[in-house]
Structures are given as C-alpha cells and as structure tokens.
Design a protein around this motif. Sequence first.
Motif, mmCIF file in Angstrom:
data_model
loop_
_atom_site.group_PDB
_atom_site.id
_atom_site.type_symbol
_atom_site.label_atom_id
_atom_site.label_comp_id
_atom_site.label_asym_id
_atom_site.label_seq_id
_atom_site.Cartn_x
_atom_site.Cartn_y
_atom_site.Cartn_z
ATOM 1 N N ILE A 46 0.844 -1.196 0.000
ATOM 2 C CA ILE A 46 0.000 0.000 0.000
ATOM 3 C C ILE A 46 0.877 1.243 0.000
ATOM 4 O O ILE A 46 0.618 2.195 -0.737
ATOM 5 C CB ILE A 46 -0.973 -0.013 1.197
ATOM 6 C CG1 ILE A 46 -2.000 -1.127 1.005
ATOM 7 C CG2 ILE A 46 -1.660 1.343 1.359
ATOM 8 C CD1 ILE A 46 -2.873 -1.376 2.200
ATOM 9 N N SER A 47 1.919 1.238 0.777
ATOM 10 C CA SER A 47 2.856 2.358 0.792
ATOM 11 C C SER A 47 3.511 2.520 -0.578
ATOM 12 O O SER A 47 3.652 3.641 -1.079
ATOM 13 C CB SER A 47 3.919 2.126 1.866
ATOM 14 O OG SER A 47 4.890 3.134 1.814
ATOM 15 N N HIS A 48 3.880 1.402 -1.189
ATOM 16 C CA HIS A 48 4.488 1.423 -2.525
ATOM 17 C C HIS A 48 3.502 1.995 -3.549
ATOM 18 O O HIS A 48 3.874 2.789 -4.413
ATOM 19 C CB HIS A 48 4.923 0.008 -2.908
ATOM 20 C CG HIS A 48 5.546 -0.090 -4.257
ATOM 21 N ND1 HIS A 48 6.804 0.389 -4.544
ATOM 22 C CD2 HIS A 48 5.065 -0.602 -5.416
ATOM 23 C CE1 HIS A 48 7.075 0.179 -5.814
ATOM 24 N NE2 HIS A 48 6.027 -0.416 -6.365
ATOM 25 N N LYS A 49 2.221 1.598 -3.441
ATOM 26 C CA LYS A 49 1.201 2.101 -4.363
ATOM 27 C C LYS A 49 0.991 3.603 -4.184
ATOM 28 O O LYS A 49 0.817 4.334 -5.169
ATOM 29 C CB LYS A 49 -0.114 1.363 -4.154
ATOM 30 C CG LYS A 49 -0.087 -0.070 -4.627
ATOM 31 C CD LYS A 49 -1.400 -0.746 -4.307
ATOM 32 C CE LYS A 49 -1.318 -2.221 -4.540
ATOM 33 N NZ LYS A 49 -2.551 -2.908 -4.189
ATOM 34 N N LEU A 50 0.989 4.052 -2.945
ATOM 35 C CA LEU A 50 0.830 5.491 -2.704
ATOM 36 C C LEU A 50 2.001 6.278 -3.293
ATOM 37 O O LEU A 50 1.804 7.346 -3.875
ATOM 38 C CB LEU A 50 0.690 5.771 -1.207
ATOM 39 C CG LEU A 50 -0.635 5.341 -0.582
ATOM 40 C CD1 LEU A 50 -0.579 5.516 0.933
ATOM 41 C CD2 LEU A 50 -1.789 6.108 -1.183
ATOM 42 N N ASN A 51 3.196 5.740 -3.150
ATOM 43 C CA ASN A 51 4.361 6.389 -3.772
ATOM 44 C C ASN A 51 4.225 6.379 -5.294
ATOM 45 O O ASN A 51 4.556 7.361 -5.964
ATOM 46 C CB ASN A 51 5.652 5.694 -3.350
ATOM 47 C CG ASN A 51 6.009 5.969 -1.913
ATOM 48 O OD1 ASN A 51 5.634 6.988 -1.348
ATOM 49 N ND2 ASN A 51 6.734 5.045 -1.307
ATOM 50 N N GLY A 52 3.721 5.277 -5.835
ATOM 51 C CA GLY A 52 3.500 5.189 -7.275
ATOM 52 C C GLY A 52 2.465 6.189 -7.752
ATOM 53 O O GLY A 52 2.611 6.808 -8.812
ATOM 54 N N LEU A 53 1.400 6.362 -6.964
ATOM 55 C CA LEU A 53 0.385 7.366 -7.315
ATOM 56 C C LEU A 53 0.964 8.775 -7.276
ATOM 57 O O LEU A 53 0.642 9.607 -8.127
ATOM 58 C CB LEU A 53 -0.810 7.268 -6.360
ATOM 59 C CG LEU A 53 -1.761 6.112 -6.601
ATOM 60 C CD1 LEU A 53 -2.789 6.037 -5.478
ATOM 61 C CD2 LEU A 53 -2.456 6.260 -7.944
ATOM 62 N N GLN A 54 1.819 9.039 -6.300
ATOM 63 C CA GLN A 54 2.457 10.351 -6.218
ATOM 64 C C GLN A 54 3.346 10.590 -7.435
ATOM 65 O O GLN A 54 3.331 11.678 -8.014
ATOM 66 C CB GLN A 54 3.282 10.486 -4.932
ATOM 67 C CG GLN A 54 3.941 11.847 -4.767
ATOM 68 C CD GLN A 54 2.931 12.969 -4.613
ATOM 69 O OE1 GLN A 54 2.035 12.875 -3.796
ATOM 70 N NE2 GLN A 54 3.072 14.022 -5.397
ATOM 71 N N ASP A 55 4.104 9.578 -7.835
ATOM 72 C CA ASP A 55 4.949 9.692 -9.021
ATOM 73 C C ASP A 55 4.100 9.949 -10.266
ATOM 74 O O ASP A 55 4.443 10.781 -11.108
ATOM 75 C CB ASP A 55 5.788 8.427 -9.228
ATOM 76 C CG ASP A 55 6.833 8.235 -8.138
ATOM 77 O OD1 ASP A 55 7.157 9.215 -7.433
ATOM 78 O OD2 ASP A 55 7.324 7.091 -7.993
ATOM 79 N N LEU A 56 2.987 9.233 -10.377
ATOM 80 C CA LEU A 56 2.082 9.418 -11.508
ATOM 81 C C LEU A 56 1.519 10.838 -11.508
ATOM 82 O O LEU A 56 1.505 11.512 -12.537
ATOM 83 C CB LEU A 56 0.951 8.394 -11.441
ATOM 84 C CG LEU A 56 -0.145 8.509 -12.487
ATOM 85 C CD1 LEU A 56 0.414 8.328 -13.892
ATOM 86 C CD2 LEU A 56 -1.250 7.500 -12.210
ATOM 87 N N TYR A 57 1.076 11.306 -10.362
ATOM 88 C CA TYR A 57 0.539 12.661 -10.238
ATOM 89 C C TYR A 57 1.595 13.694 -10.654
ATOM 90 O O TYR A 57 1.291 14.645 -11.375
ATOM 91 C CB TYR A 57 0.085 12.910 -8.792
ATOM 92 C CG TYR A 57 -0.359 14.330 -8.546
ATOM 93 C CD1 TYR A 57 -1.652 14.728 -8.850
ATOM 94 C CD2 TYR A 57 0.523 15.265 -8.025
ATOM 95 C CE1 TYR A 57 -2.055 16.029 -8.633
ATOM 96 C CE2 TYR A 57 0.133 16.572 -7.810
ATOM 97 C CZ TYR A 57 -1.156 16.948 -8.114
ATOM 98 O OH TYR A 57 -1.547 18.240 -7.911
#
Length: 83
Positions: A46-57
Amino acid sequence: MAAQTIHHACSNSFPLPSRPNPLVLEIDEHLNILRDSEATSTSSSISHKLNGLQDLYDCVDKLLQWPFSQQELAQEQNKGPVC
C-alpha cells in the motif's frame, strides 16, 4: 416491452505528435506498474502504491505544465465537445 435507455457520450481527441512526449511514456510506465501491483494488499505494498500514485501525479502535473500541452488543451476547450 422493456424500456430502452440510450446513452450518448462525447469524446475529445487530441492529435498525436509524430514522436511521443517522454512524459507520456513515463506516465504509461507508472500506470502499468500500478496495474501490476493491484492484486497485492500488504501494508508495504500500500505504501508502494501510494508512492507510485504520487509519481504518476507528478508526471501528469509536469505534462500539463508544458506549453504545448497548455496550448492544445486551450484549443480543445475552445472547440467544445464533438458529439
């Protein structure tokens, strides 16, 4: 006789440049990574996904800041939806 529901959708299409913007390729890469990690749900994932979403944003934000992107969006907005 059953009632029929008709849905009408509009779509805006942007012209594709001959060479894709590197940020578009990076956005695709981030989306693929997020799709691939969709099945896992541990706290670390979940932490990895949140970081991935931030990178995408961040990539989408950078893309929208490019002058070419802003010009294209403004031109499309002035045209209105094509239905």
